[in-house]
Motif scaffolding. Structure first.
Motif, PDB file in Angstrom:
ATOM      1  N   LEU A  81       0.775  -1.165   0.195  1.00 34.78           N
ATOM      2  CA  LEU A  81      -0.245  -0.128   0.210  1.00 34.78           C
ATOM      3  C   LEU A  81       0.862   1.042   0.067  1.00 34.78           C
ATOM      4  O   LEU A  81       1.789   1.510   0.999  1.00 34.78           O
ATOM      5  CB  LEU A  81      -0.874  -0.083   1.272  1.00 34.78           C
ATOM      6  N   PHE A  82       0.780   2.048  -0.856  1.00 33.09           N
ATOM      7  CA  PHE A  82       1.352   3.217  -1.014  1.00 33.09           C
ATOM      8  C   PHE A  82       0.831   4.555  -0.228  1.00 33.09           C
ATOM      9  O   PHE A  82      -0.673   4.805  -0.748  1.00 33.09           O
ATOM     10  CB  PHE A  82       1.806   3.941  -2.477  1.00 33.09           C
ATOM     11  N   VAL A  83       1.395   5.236   0.542  1.00 36.86           N
ATOM     12  CA  VAL A  83       0.668   6.417   1.104  1.00 36.86           C
ATOM     13  C   VAL A  83       1.620   7.648   0.711  1.00 36.86           C
ATOM     14  O   VAL A  83       2.805   7.576   0.972  1.00 36.86           O
ATOM     15  CB  VAL A  83       0.448   6.355   2.722  1.00 36.86           C
ATOM     16  N   ARG A  84       1.001   8.582  -0.022  1.00 36.77           N
ATOM     17  CA  ARG A  84       1.769   9.657  -0.442  1.00 36.77           C
ATOM     18  C   ARG A  84       1.361  10.821  -0.068  1.00 36.77           C
ATOM     19  O   ARG A  84       0.323  11.253  -0.116  1.00 36.77           O
ATOM     20  CB  ARG A  84       2.226   9.478  -2.176  1.00 36.77           C
ATOM     21  N   LEU A 120      -2.565  10.761  -0.948  1.00 33.76           N
ATOM     22  CA  LEU A 120      -2.853   9.982  -2.015  1.00 33.76           C
ATOM     23  C   LEU A 120      -2.637   8.555  -1.559  1.00 33.76           C
ATOM     24  O   LEU A 120      -1.454   8.260  -1.217  1.00 33.76           O
ATOM     25  CB  LEU A 120      -2.270  10.125  -3.417  1.00 33.76           C
ATOM     26  N   ILE A 121      -3.706   7.740  -1.336  1.00 33.94           N
ATOM     27  CA  ILE A 121      -3.506   6.237  -0.935  1.00 33.94           C
ATOM     28  C   ILE A 121      -4.150   5.233  -2.036  1.00 33.94           C
ATOM     29  O   ILE A 121      -5.034   5.261  -2.410  1.00 33.94           O
ATOM     30  CB  ILE A 121      -4.515   6.087   0.186  1.00 33.94           C
ATOM     31  N   THR A 122      -3.007   4.574  -2.577  1.00 33.55           N
ATOM     32  CA  THR A 122      -3.399   3.567  -3.367  1.00 33.55           C
ATOM     33  C   THR A 122      -2.558   2.298  -3.136  1.00 33.55           C
ATOM     34  O   THR A 122      -1.635   2.063  -2.342  1.00 33.55           O
ATOM     35  CB  THR A 122      -2.521   3.880  -4.784  1.00 33.55           C
ATOM     36  N   MET A 123      -3.113   1.115  -3.764  1.00 33.04           N
ATOM     37  CA  MET A 123      -2.484  -0.278  -3.655  1.00 33.04           C
ATOM     38  C   MET A 123      -1.259  -0.012  -4.489  1.00 33.04           C
ATOM     39  O   MET A 123      -1.074   0.636  -5.424  1.00 33.04           O
ATOM     40  CB  MET A 123      -3.254  -1.186  -4.299  1.00 33.04           C
ATOM     41  N   PRO A 175      -7.764   2.022  -2.537  1.00 32.89           N
ATOM     42  CA  PRO A 175      -8.627   1.253  -1.566  1.00 32.89           C
ATOM     43  C   PRO A 175      -9.727   2.111  -1.038  1.00 32.89           C
ATOM     44  O   PRO A 175      -9.636   3.358  -0.779  1.00 32.89           O
ATOM     45  CB  PRO A 175      -7.614   0.670  -0.742  1.00 32.89           C
ATOM     46  N   LYS A 176     -10.583   1.630  -0.124  1.00 33.51           N
ATOM     47  CA  LYS A 176     -11.460   2.082   0.675  1.00 33.51           C
ATOM     48  C   LYS A 176     -10.819   2.822   1.918  1.00 33.51           C
ATOM     49  O   LYS A 176     -10.198   1.960   2.493  1.00 33.51           O
ATOM     50  CB  LYS A 176     -12.837   1.319   0.814  1.00 33.51           C
ATOM     51  N   TYR A 177     -10.908   3.865   2.078  1.00 34.54           N
ATOM     52  CA  TYR A 177     -10.162   4.524   3.525  1.00 34.54           C
ATOM     53  C   TYR A 177     -11.163   5.741   4.007  1.00 34.54           C
ATOM     54  O   TYR A 177     -11.961   6.414   3.152  1.00 34.54           O
ATOM     55  CB  TYR A 177      -8.766   4.821   3.248  1.00 34.54           C
ATOM     56  N   ALA A 178     -10.914   5.919   5.086  1.00 31.22           N
ATOM     57  CA  ALA A 178     -11.459   7.230   5.740  1.00 31.22           C
ATOM     58  C   ALA A 178     -10.613   7.789   6.709  1.00 31.22           C
ATOM     59  O   ALA A 178      -9.680   6.989   7.573  1.00 31.22           O
ATOM     60  CB  ALA A 178     -12.617   6.860   6.769  1.00 31.22           C
ATOM     61  N   PHE A 179     -10.491   9.062   7.111  1.00 27.99           N
ATOM     62  CA  PHE A 179      -9.744   9.642   8.081  1.00 27.99           C
ATOM     63  C   PHE A 179     -10.339   9.477   9.323  1.00 27.99           C
ATOM     64  O   PHE A 179     -11.529  10.139   9.506  1.00 27.99           O
ATOM     65  CB  PHE A 179      -9.293  11.217   7.721  1.00 27.99           C
ATOM     66  N   LYS A 180      -9.525   8.953  10.467  1.00 29.02           N
ATOM     67  CA  LYS A 180     -10.309   8.985  12.003  1.00 29.02           C
ATOM     68  C   LYS A 180      -9.709  10.225  12.428  1.00 29.02           C
ATOM     69  O   LYS A 180     -10.343  10.662  13.198  1.00 29.02           O
ATOM     70  CB  LYS A 180      -9.691   7.921  12.680  1.00 29.02           C
ATOM     71  N   SER A 181      -8.684  10.902  11.928  1.00 25.29           N
ATOM     72  CA  SER A 181      -8.211  12.237  12.781  1.00 25.29           C
ATOM     73  C   SER A 181      -7.588  12.802  11.687  1.00 25.29           C
ATOM     74  O   SER A 181      -7.495  12.179  10.495  1.00 25.29           O
ATOM     75  CB  SER A 181      -7.341  12.043  13.939  1.00 25.29           C
ATOM     76  N   ASP A 182      -6.665  13.897  11.781  1.00 23.54           N
ATOM     77  CA  ASP A 182      -5.885  14.549  10.935  1.00 23.54           C
ATOM     78  C   ASP A 182      -4.677  13.906  10.760  1.00 23.54           C
ATOM     79  O   ASP A 182      -4.012  14.020   9.431  1.00 23.54           O
ATOM     80  CB  ASP A 182      -5.624  15.936  11.285  1.00 23.54           C
ATOM     81  N   THR A 183      -4.274  12.922  11.503  1.00 19.42           N
ATOM     82  CA  THR A 183      -3.003  12.147  11.217  1.00 19.42           C
ATOM     83  C   THR A 183      -3.001  10.768  11.199  1.00 19.42           C
ATOM     84  O   THR A 183      -2.229  10.048  11.095  1.00 19.42           O
ATOM     85  CB  THR A 183      -2.050  12.799  12.388  1.00 19.42           C
TER      86      THR A 183
END
Length: 188
Positions: A81-84, A120-123, A175-183
């Motif tokens: 999983l890439f988080v950019r 940007l969050i991608t597989m 992928p499906k994702y959601a922010f739980k907080s700012d970080t």
């Protein structure tokens, strides 16, 4: 001579024979039911997801350590999983690209969560044959468009992880994702 009727047995009431037969039938059915349950429950239970799969059903990623312009690799459902963290220049470059000119037309806004365009969050799996593209690690080749480069067959992705050149048919999957907080973001 006295004849015994068929239903009569010496020393036994006619009602006892029916009760014994009923008991034997009920016991046989119960024994068969327990046996069937003993065989079927493990077969059904083995179809449940294993503990390691359930543990990876969703993950939380701490974004606080990712600097602007940096990307990280992590694992989600046994895949990269890439988080950019996109820079303002990368966002501008992605927004300037006409989606109609792309093989798999999507805007950066469609690939990110509203109000969090910089994340940007991608597989991390190339959509051509499943290789892991380069570009998320420090010093890795990012390809001609500054995003990701798949070394297996030469697919180039831009800063929004959209396919721009090469054999890959689609953009890197979001992928499906959601922010739980700012970080903190929850993926899955």
């Amino acid at each position: 001579m006295a004849t015994l009727e068929h239903s009569e047995t010496p020393g036994v009431d006619a009602g006892d024979g029916v009760r014994r037969r009923d008991f034997i039938n009920i016991a046989a059915v119960a024994f068969g039911g327990v046996g069937a349950a003993t065989v079927l429950l493990p077969l059904i239970n083995q179809m449940n997801p294993s503990a390691d799969v359930l543990a990876l059903a969703s993950i939380e990623v701490d974004l606080s350590a990712i600097k602007e312009g940096q990307a990280i690799k992590t694992i989600f459902r046994k895949q990269p999983l890439f988080v950019r963290h996109l820079t303002a220049a990368e966002i501008t470059a992605a927004d300037k690209t006409d989606p109609a000119s792309l093989r798999d037309p999507q805007t950066l806004e469609q690939r990110t969560v509203g109000g969090k365009k910089q994340w940007l969050i991608t597989m991390g799996v190339c959509t051509h044959l499943g290789c892991v593209p380069l570009g998320a690690g420090e010093g890795e080749v990012k390809g001609e468009f500054g995003g990701y480069f798949c070394p297996c067959h030469g697919s180039h992705y831009d800063t929004a992880a959209r396919i721009r050149k090469g054999p890959a048919p689609k953009n890197l999957e979001v992928p499906k994702y959601a922010f739980k907080s700012d970080t903190v973001v929850q993926v899955g």
